[in-house]
Design a protein around this motif. Structure first.
Motif, mmCIF file in Angstrom:
data_model
loop_
_atom_site.group_PDB
_atom_site.id
_atom_site.type_symbol
_atom_site.label_atom_id
_atom_site.label_comp_id
_atom_site.label_asym_id
_atom_site.label_seq_id
_atom_site.Cartn_x
_atom_site.Cartn_y
_atom_site.Cartn_z
ATOM 1 N N GLY A 82 0.723 -0.969 0.586
ATOM 2 C CA GLY A 82 0.179 0.071 -0.062
ATOM 3 C C GLY A 82 0.852 1.536 -0.070
ATOM 4 N N LEU A 83 1.907 1.081 0.995
ATOM 5 C CA LEU A 83 2.682 2.214 0.788
ATOM 6 C C LEU A 83 3.922 2.532 0.408
ATOM 7 N N PHE A 84 3.971 1.222 -1.002
ATOM 8 C CA PHE A 84 5.095 1.455 -1.669
ATOM 9 C C PHE A 84 4.539 2.229 -3.075
ATOM 10 N N PHE A 85 2.976 1.476 -3.336
ATOM 11 C CA PHE A 85 2.302 1.786 -4.749
ATOM 12 C C PHE A 85 2.013 3.546 -4.649
ATOM 13 N N VAL A 101 -8.747 8.501 -3.314
ATOM 14 C CA VAL A 101 -8.708 7.446 -3.826
ATOM 15 C C VAL A 101 -8.209 6.219 -3.121
ATOM 16 N N ALA A 102 -7.188 6.703 -2.712
ATOM 17 C CA ALA A 102 -6.693 5.421 -1.251
ATOM 18 C C ALA A 102 -7.348 4.976 -0.454
ATOM 19 N N GLY A 151 -1.572 7.681 -13.301
ATOM 20 C CA GLY A 151 -1.779 7.284 -11.284
ATOM 21 C C GLY A 151 -2.792 6.989 -10.919
ATOM 22 N N LEU A 152 -4.040 6.676 -11.298
ATOM 23 C CA LEU A 152 -5.172 6.172 -10.657
ATOM 24 C C LEU A 152 -5.190 4.621 -10.276
ATOM 25 N N LEU A 157 -4.736 0.800 -6.296
ATOM 26 C CA LEU A 157 -3.402 -0.558 -5.313
ATOM 27 C C LEU A 157 -2.997 -0.152 -4.122
ATOM 28 N N ALA A 158 -2.942 0.681 -3.704
ATOM 29 C CA ALA A 158 -2.537 1.535 -2.807
ATOM 30 C C ALA A 158 -4.016 1.071 -1.469
ATOM 31 N N GLY A 159 -5.027 1.909 -2.188
ATOM 32 C CA GLY A 159 -5.774 0.970 -1.704
ATOM 33 C C GLY A 159 -6.328 0.329 -1.476
ATOM 34 N N ALA A 160 -5.971 -0.893 -2.001
ATOM 35 C CA ALA A 160 -6.123 -2.108 -1.528
ATOM 36 C C ALA A 160 -5.595 -2.823 -0.713
#
Length: 282
Positions: A82-85, A101-102, A151-152, A157-160
């Motif tokens: 999450g942090l990486f993305f 979004v995240a 970037g969305l 992916l970060a939110g996931a």
């Protein structure tokens, strides 16, 4: 009945403290990332959290539950991803769109899983979830942010990843050891990536280190408070309220850095407070 209500109110209070701690940690980390490579900031935040949780577990005499191991490792992978993305998405230059979004995806995913495991919450709490998700979006999104598609994908992916962390860490029985293992996993993954990419830390490392350590401690505090909230009450309640942390980051930036608070951001903070009241009252 009174015990159930008390537990739910306790969960709401712990989750709100988690949001405050995470929001303050993100503020400190964001300031530090202006001076250092953000991936190095993430690495140091994970290292600080691992050290804090390990010392806390040893000091408390907490026993490591073998059944917690797979959940903790999975949570560490999800949180690191999450942090990486999130940072990869930030590199597109659309922070104003990526952050909400995240946040919304992470909270929404955890809320859906929580409702699937524990049943649909009270109508007032459902309304509070709606207010909270909209509040996160508005609070984290600066005025005039552009909404392109670039970037969305990384933001989702970060939110996931964040949502996966919420869900997986909720399955553990312990408190400090599971969090330490999750941080150790994230730390190892970040070390591997930085070693392969040969990314330098940047200038001003020694001057910025105390701020990064403070951000790491606040992030760790948010983690353990969220886990305590999820164990005391419902996962969806803990996840949605804890995900209000961008509102506190915005307020700190407004109060300490004199950054302008847009009309939409002010509305987002207000909706976040309404969400807390509705979820607690439900």
């Amino acid at each position: 009945m009174g015990g159930v209500v008390g537990a739910e109110l306790s969960a709401v209070a712990l989750a709100l403290l988690s949001a405050l701690s995470w929001g303050a940690g993100d503020f400190g980390g964001g300031v530090a990332a202006r001076r250092l490579n953000p991936y190095w900031v993430a690495l140091l935040v994970h290292a600080t959290g691992f050290l804090f949780f390990t010392l806390a577990a040893l000091g408390r005499g907490e026993e490591l539950q073998p059944s917690d191991l797979p959940w903790s490792l999975g949570a560490g992978v999800a949180g690191c991803a999450g942090l990486f993305f999130l940072y990869r998405a930030f590199m597109t230059g659309q922070m104003g769109l990526v952050a909400p979004v995240a946040g919304v995806v992470g909270a929404g995913l955890a809320a859906l899983v929580g409702m699937g495991l524990e049943g649909v919450p009270a109508p007032l709490q459902l309304l509070g979830f709606g207010f909270g998700l909209v509040g996160v979006w508005l609070a984290a999104r600066p005025e005039g942010a552009q909404g392109g598609a670039q970037g969305l994908g990384y933001a989702f992916l970060a939110g996931a990843g964040f949502g996966g962390y919420f869900v997986l860490i909720d399955r553990v029985e312990g408190l400090f050891w599971p969090s330490a293992l999750a941080k150790l996993t994230a730390l190892a993954l970040m070390l591997l990536w930085l070693w392969q990419s040969r990314a330098s830390a940047g200038l001003g490392f020694s001057r910025t280190l105390p701020l990064v350590v403070l951000a790491g401690l606040l992030d760790a505090g948010g983690n353990v408070l969220f886990l305590a909230a999820a164990q005391a009450g419902r996962l969806d309640v803990a996840a949605v309220i804890s995900s209000l942390y961008p509102a506190f980051t915005v307020l700190l930036a407004w109060g300490l850095l004199r950054e302008r608070l847009g009309r939409g951001q002010g509305l987002g903070v207000l909706l976040s407070l309404v969400a807390v009241a509705l979820i607690a009252g439900g």
